[in-house]
Enzyme design. Structure first.
Site, PDB file in Angstrom:
ATOM      1  N   LYS A 233      -9.410   6.470 -19.231  1.00  0.00           N
ATOM      2  CA  LYS A 233      -9.825   6.964 -20.543  1.00  0.00           C
ATOM      3  C   LYS A 233      -8.652   6.913 -21.531  1.00  0.00           C
ATOM      4  O   LYS A 233      -8.177   5.840 -21.839  1.00  0.00           O
ATOM      5  CB  LYS A 233     -10.437   8.356 -20.383  1.00  0.00           C
ATOM      6  CG  LYS A 233     -11.421   8.475 -19.206  1.00  0.00           C
ATOM      7  CD  LYS A 233     -12.673   7.628 -19.359  1.00  0.00           C
ATOM      8  CE  LYS A 233     -13.489   7.523 -18.069  1.00  0.00           C
ATOM      9  NZ  LYS A 233     -13.857   8.794 -17.441  1.00  0.00           N
TER      10      LYS A 233
ATOM     11  N   TYR B 138     -17.852  16.701 -15.121  1.00  0.00           N
ATOM     12  CA  TYR B 138     -18.217  15.286 -15.206  1.00  0.00           C
ATOM     13  C   TYR B 138     -19.200  14.952 -14.079  1.00  0.00           C
ATOM     14  O   TYR B 138     -18.983  15.325 -12.923  1.00  0.00           O
ATOM     15  CB  TYR B 138     -16.943  14.450 -15.090  1.00  0.00           C
ATOM     16  CG  TYR B 138     -17.159  12.974 -14.958  1.00  0.00           C
ATOM     17  CD1 TYR B 138     -17.677  12.240 -16.006  1.00  0.00           C
ATOM     18  CD2 TYR B 138     -16.835  12.309 -13.782  1.00  0.00           C
ATOM     19  CE1 TYR B 138     -17.887  10.878 -15.883  1.00  0.00           C
ATOM     20  CE2 TYR B 138     -17.030  10.947 -13.654  1.00  0.00           C
ATOM     21  CZ  TYR B 138     -17.562  10.239 -14.705  1.00  0.00           C
ATOM     22  OH  TYR B 138     -17.751   8.889 -14.582  1.00  0.00           O
TER      23      TYR B 138
ATOM     24  N   ARG C 282       0.834  -1.204   0.000  1.00  0.00           N
ATOM     25  CA  ARG C 282       0.000   0.000   0.000  1.00  0.00           C
ATOM     26  C   ARG C 282       0.865   1.249   0.000  1.00  0.00           C
ATOM     27  O   ARG C 282       0.561   2.250  -0.642  1.00  0.00           O
ATOM     28  CB  ARG C 282      -0.962   0.014   1.209  1.00  0.00           C
ATOM     29  CG  ARG C 282      -1.691   1.347   1.385  1.00  0.00           C
ATOM     30  CD  ARG C 282      -2.911   1.276   2.307  1.00  0.00           C
ATOM     31  NE  ARG C 282      -2.734   0.400   3.449  1.00  0.00           N
ATOM     32  CZ  ARG C 282      -1.941   0.675   4.503  1.00  0.00           C
ATOM     33  NH1 ARG C 282      -1.276   1.803   4.567  1.00  0.00           N
ATOM     34  NH2 ARG C 282      -1.826  -0.190   5.482  1.00  0.00           N
TER      35      ARG C 282
HETATM   36  C1  LIG Z   1     -14.350   9.245 -16.198  1.00  0.00           C
HETATM   37  C2  LIG Z   1     -14.011  10.585 -15.714  1.00  0.00           C
HETATM   38  C3  LIG Z   1     -13.717  10.821 -14.364  1.00  0.00           C
HETATM   39  C4  LIG Z   1     -13.824   9.739 -13.309  1.00  0.00           C
HETATM   40  O1  LIG Z   1     -12.863   8.750 -13.457  1.00  0.00           O
HETATM   41  P1  LIG Z   1     -13.075   7.185 -13.063  1.00  0.00           P
HETATM   42  O2  LIG Z   1     -11.806   6.557 -13.522  1.00  0.00           O
HETATM   43  O3  LIG Z   1     -14.289   6.708 -13.780  1.00  0.00           O
HETATM   44  O4  LIG Z   1     -13.258   7.149 -11.585  1.00  0.00           O
HETATM   45  C5  LIG Z   1     -13.360  12.106 -14.004  1.00  0.00           C
HETATM   46  N1  LIG Z   1     -13.301  13.110 -14.907  1.00  0.00           N
HETATM   47  C6  LIG Z   1     -13.586  12.921 -16.205  1.00  0.00           C
HETATM   48  C7  LIG Z   1     -13.496  14.063 -17.146  1.00  0.00           C
HETATM   49  C8  LIG Z   1     -13.947  11.660 -16.656  1.00  0.00           C
HETATM   50  O5  LIG Z   1     -14.261  11.483 -17.947  1.00  0.00           O
END
Ligand SMILES: *Cc1c(COP(=O)(O)O)cnc(C)c1O
Length: 389
Positions: free
Chosen positions: A203, A105, A52
């Protein structure tokens, strides 16, 4: 060898990726061990004692991320929202307030509004292009953090990072930029004055829709070291860290970010131009179009305009729903940033949590994550689904 700074993709491929000292493996091994044997009591080998607190595979990713954002400190988490939570809990205290874009978001707003507000940190969503309003909110002493997402999700609004950094700092507030849509390849907020950059590495950075993760990255000035220490403590004490396999997959994705983004951008530009003015489309939202209100600004603070395109359908909600379900290569699914094209109906999918709030999105809106397939096939796919209306 010359001593100039390596370029983006050179960093992406080499930084934090030194050849393994034992076997000479060109790809560093994935370290699954949760615990590390010291060389005698109190004598850690290379600083690792427990998973951790630290893991070499996670360190490799963090080193790579810091270099790519032009920063010094990076912290990798199990999701983007876990990274956001560590930033808010590390840098804010009950009684303080977040000033944020009113098109952030949906999951970010849900985290702030449902979790952090119960903990005493409130939020004020507003239109970030209204600089007078932003400045007047920041003048209040409780407004200690400004949260910016640019381009925004899913409305593709572009926010002036340098101007807002100046405004935040003039009022002793911090600027956090969610750089998920742009990625460090297209935009480096730390160089424009941001104090913290946050990512959903799920992403574009992961890039293949097969790993969830997040990161916080900070710069190299004196203030940054202090903030970094607070986020490091959250990462260690709360433990929402990325596991070794997730960290490895994210590193592997990151190595090709530059070439993938070039293709995402050129495919998105082609699609935006092709459907701009199409009779079934009321409006194309893409910063790469000269008609987009944020076009000039995006051209100054971004390398190119990104892979996300939103469309508002002339036929309203029924048309949007029908097209969303009619495409073949654009897969109807949440998320974005993978090699495959994705289709999203934000009102009922990614942004369902903000329905009925100030952050609600138009019902005729479709959000496209334009993948890296052959663009002619993507154009055909959309044309055919629009022809079915
Ligand atoms: C998906 C997303 C998040 C959140 O991220 P996770 O990995 O789903 O927890 C935050 N900001 C933006 C712009 C996103 O597209």
């Amino acid at each position: 060898m010359s001593d100039h700074d390596p370029g983006f993709s050179t960093h992406a491929i080499h930084t934090g990726q030194e050849v393994d000292q034992v076997f000479g493996a060109v790809v560093p091994p994935i370290h699954f061990s949760t615990t590390y044997a010291p060389d005698g009591i109190g004598n850690l080998r290379n600083g690792y004692d427990y998973g951790r607190a630290g893991n070499p595979t996670r360190t490799a990713l963090q080193t790579q991320l810091a270099a790519l954002e032009g920063g010094r400190h990076a912290f990798s988490f199990g999701s983007g929202l876990a990274a956001e939570d560590a930033i808010i809990r590390g840098l804010m205290r009950p009684g303080q307030r977040i000033v944020m874009g009113n098109d952030a978001y949906g999951g970010t707003f849900r985290l702030f509004d449902k979790i952090h507000s119960a903990w005493g940190v409130s939020n004020t969503p507003l239109d970030l292009s209204d600089h007078e309003r932003v400045a007047s909110e920041l003048e209040h002493n409780d407004a200690t953090l400004l949260w910016v997402e640019t381009p925004s999700n899913p409305l593709m609004a572009v926010t002036d990072i340098a101007a807002l950094a100046e405004m935040a700092h003039a009022n002793s507030a911090l600027l956090v930029v969610d750089n998920t849509f742009a990625t460090p390849y297209l935009q480096q907020p730390l160089r424009l004055g941001a104090d913290v950059v946050v990512h959903s590495t799920t992403k574009y950075i992961g890039g293949h829709s097969d790993v969830v993760g997040g990161a916080a990255v900070l710069g190299s000035d004196a203030g940054a070291a202090d903030l970094a220490e607070k986020i490091a403590f959250q990462q260690f004490a709360v433990g929402a860290v990325s596991g070794p396999l997730d960290a490895y997959l994210t590193t592997r994705g990151l190595k090709t970010l530059g070439v993938r983004m070039d293709r995402h951008c050129s495919n998105a530009q082609t699609i935006a131009e092709h459907f701009d003015g199409h009779p079934a489309i009321e409006r194309v939202l893409y910063p790469g179009l000269a008609s987009h209100p944020g076009h000039e600004l995006a051209a100054t603070q971004m390398r190119s305009f990104g892979g996300m395109v939103s469309l508002q359908l002339a036929g309203g909600e029924p048309a949007a729903r029908k097209v969303a379900e009619a495409t073949k290569y654009f897969i109807l699914a949440e998320s974005l940033g993978g090699v495959e094209s994705l289709m999203n109906y934000p009102h009922e999918m990614t942004h369902a949590s903000v329905r009925g709030t100030e952050l609600a999105v138009p019902v005729n809106l479709l959000r496209l994550s334009v993948g890296i397939e052959d663009v002619a096939d993507l154009v055909d796919d959309l044309e055919q689904s629009l022809a079915g209306l």
